[in-house]
Scaffold this active site. Structure first.
Site, PDB file in Angstrom:
ATOM      1  CD  GLU A 268       0.550   2.728   3.528  1.00 18.45           C
ATOM      2  OE1 GLU A 268      -0.361   3.179   4.242  1.00 18.45           O
ATOM      3  OE2 GLU A 268       1.704   3.211   3.511  1.00 18.45           O
ATOM      4  CE  LYS A 345      -1.109   3.990   7.784  1.00 21.48           C
ATOM      5  NZ  LYS A 345      -0.691   4.701   6.555  1.00 21.48           N
ATOM      6  CB  CYS A 379       2.872   2.889   6.382  1.00 21.75           C
ATOM      7  SG  CYS A 379       3.989   4.169   5.740  1.00 21.75           S
TER       8      CYS A 379
END
Length: 538
Positions: A268, A345, A379
């Site tokens: 990331e 995300k 993440c």
């Protein structure tokens, strides 16, 4: 000289590229009922490609059917449509199931004279015979029942009347002609089917080539469907310009390709080193805005490397300004066929939202690759179980998790959640994180990572559910082979079968595709916990 005539009507297995056309077909056929989301249709096809068929007439989709393999107990016990189909995704397909279960059939009303329904049923029967299955079970609509209800009484009375030839139902009569035997009525099978008053006829076709008294021996072969995965634990280092950054990335792509890896995944925010050659100190908002200017060049370079090195690249994540002006944290996936896909995300951490004003995305879908459908959870997204479940329902067997954490506790949150996702979804989860520091770049003060390739915890897989892992906090490339066929075995015959044994009669996840964007991050107020300008530990 003779030329072959072009086929006007063709029956073949459905492909993910057919999804939009199938969706439009369903809308035409069932005008009074809810349609399918494209994600649901992707799941049907990806979860059992051999069991989904389309009919094409002059290259246009005019028919579709979906089936899956199930056990005798599941096929013949009372059930409803949502429960047995896993809310339409077909996730309860079992490679050890001894019966085919048909749960979708649609024929374009404008092409009724071509016997498309008959042709699709013939494909189902041929599949059952090829696989030596005991037969096909379906829940057939009863579209004449609601209109005749007062006159005939119960759904069973209506079915008996159709069997006896006293009544005619367009669907049931077709099934009887097609050698299906009624075994009862499934009440409240599909409440949305008002013409059937929610009921369905429980029907079975028995394979004449299989002895019904013979005990089934449906063992899933422990075949080999090998995929080689590489995860890059990347050292944050200052670079002199964009080209120098790309040279660092290309080095690891080259090495992974030399090992004939199918995928390489980067961490990331792996593009943060592009801030190291800025000549003046930038505020967090200015810094993230500067990074967004590199998006076109980055995606172009990822596509070039994927093509040149014949490898699929999960490009970590990179801040990107969207068309409406928002900044999102986006993973760019460059496939070796030259295409580039984006996965935003969904859940920014509190610090991402506060310091960088990053907004969460709204779409989460699988990406079709030459090794099957994959998913990407950036993440923090790995800490939300419903996201991984959505990807696996659509057929993903590998989920890639680029992460960026500044402490061991932050890393362990991602690691433990990723291992849970591997177990509960019986899939592989691949993590890649940053290490080292960039003293002049906010959010790269310190990094902690131990990149790894995680498996379900069951007999065919590696001890402790870890196919491979890197040493802590050193730059390295970690490579492992995984066998996708082991997932099929585990889902059908494993010690536990988490994916299939969900209680669909009690709960389900529903994705709201019409949801609006979340509110902007506040411009004032207290600093979120997690330290100065920290990404928050995903």
């Amino acid at each position: 000289m003779t030329t072959a005539a072009r086929k006007r009507l063709e029956i073949r297995n459905a492909l993910p590229s057919d999804v939009r056309a199938i969706q439009r077909l369903i809308e035409r056929v069932y005008t009074g009922m809810p349609g399918y989301a494209q994600a649901t249709l992707r799941g049907q096809i990806n979860n059992f490609p051999e069991g989904c068929f389309v009919a094409l007439y002059d290259n246009k989709v005019v028919g579709y059917c979906a089936t899956m393999r199930v056990s005798k107990a599941m096929a013949f016990s009372p059930h409803d449509w949502e429960e047995i189909t896993a809310n339409g995704f077909g996730t309860r397909h079992s490679a050890a199931g001894e019966w085919l279960y048909g749960y979708e059939m649609a024929v374009d009303p404008r092409q009724r004279g071509l016997r498309i329904g008959q042709r699709l049923y013939d494909e189902r029967k041929e599949l059952a015979e090829q696989l030596d299955l005991h037969g096909i079970v379906i829940a057939g609509r009863m579209p004449g029942y609601a209109r005749a209800k007062r006159r005939v009484g119960s759904p069973q009375d209506y079915l008996d009347g159709v069997i006896a030839g006293k009544l005619r139902d367009p669907v049931i009569s077709f099934q009887l002609k097609n050698q299906f035997e009624p075994i009862g009525v499934l009440e409240n099978y599909l409440p949305e089917d008002r013409m059937s008053a929610g009921n369905a006829a429980h029907l079975v076709w028995r394979n004449p080539y299989v002895d019904p008294d013979e005990a089934p021996e449906m063992r899933v072969p422990r075949g080999v469907e090998s995929v080689r995965l590489a995860t890059c634990q990347l050292q944050a280092r200052a670079v002199e310009d964009f080209d120098a950054f790309i040279r660092n990335i290309e080095y690891f792509v080259d090495v992974a390709a030399d090992y004939r890896s199918d995928f390489i995944v980067f961490p990331e925010l792996f593009t943060l080193p592009l801030l190291s050659f800025e000549t003046k100190k930038l505020s967090p908002v200015e810094a993230i805005d500067r990074l967004t200017t590199y998006t076109p060049r980055l995606t172009k370079e990822l596509a070039r490397m994927a093509l040149e090195y014949n490898i699929n690249i999960i490009g970590g994540s990179h801040p990107t300004r969207t068309e409406d002006g928002d900044i999102q944290n986006v993973a760019y996936v460059a496939l070796r066929d030259g295409s580039v896909h984006a996965q935003e995300k969904i859940h920014p951490t509190p610090n991402e939202a506060f310091w960088w004003n990053i907004r969460g995305g709204e779409q989460l879908d699988v990406i079709q690759t030459d090794c099957g459908p994959i998913g990407v959870l950036i993440c923090y997204d790995s800490e939300f179980p419903e996201l991984a479940r959505r990807l696996v329902d659509q057929g993903a067997r590998m989920i890639f998790v680029p992460f960026c954490t500044d402490s061991r506790s932050g890393y362990m949150r991602v690691r433990y959640c990723a291992q849970a996702r591997a177990i509960e979804n019986q899939c592989y989860v691949i993590l890649s994180g940053n290490v080292g520091n960039l003293p002049n770049v906010d959010n790269m003060d310190i990094q902690y990572a131990q990149s790894c390739i995680l498996t379900p915890c069951d007999l065919p897989f590696a001890r402790d559910g870890i196919a491979a892992e890197a040493s802590e906090n050193v730059e390295t490339l970690t490579i492992a082979d995984v066998n996708l066929a082991d997932l099929s075995w585990a889902r059908a015959e494993g010690t536990v079968r988490n994916l299939r044994d969900r209680r669909f009669d009690l709960y389900h996840i529903e994705w709201d595709s019409n949801a609006g964007r979340q509110g902007h991050a506040p411009s004032g107020g207290p600093t979120p916990a997690g330290g100065h300008n920290s990404p928050g530990g995903g």
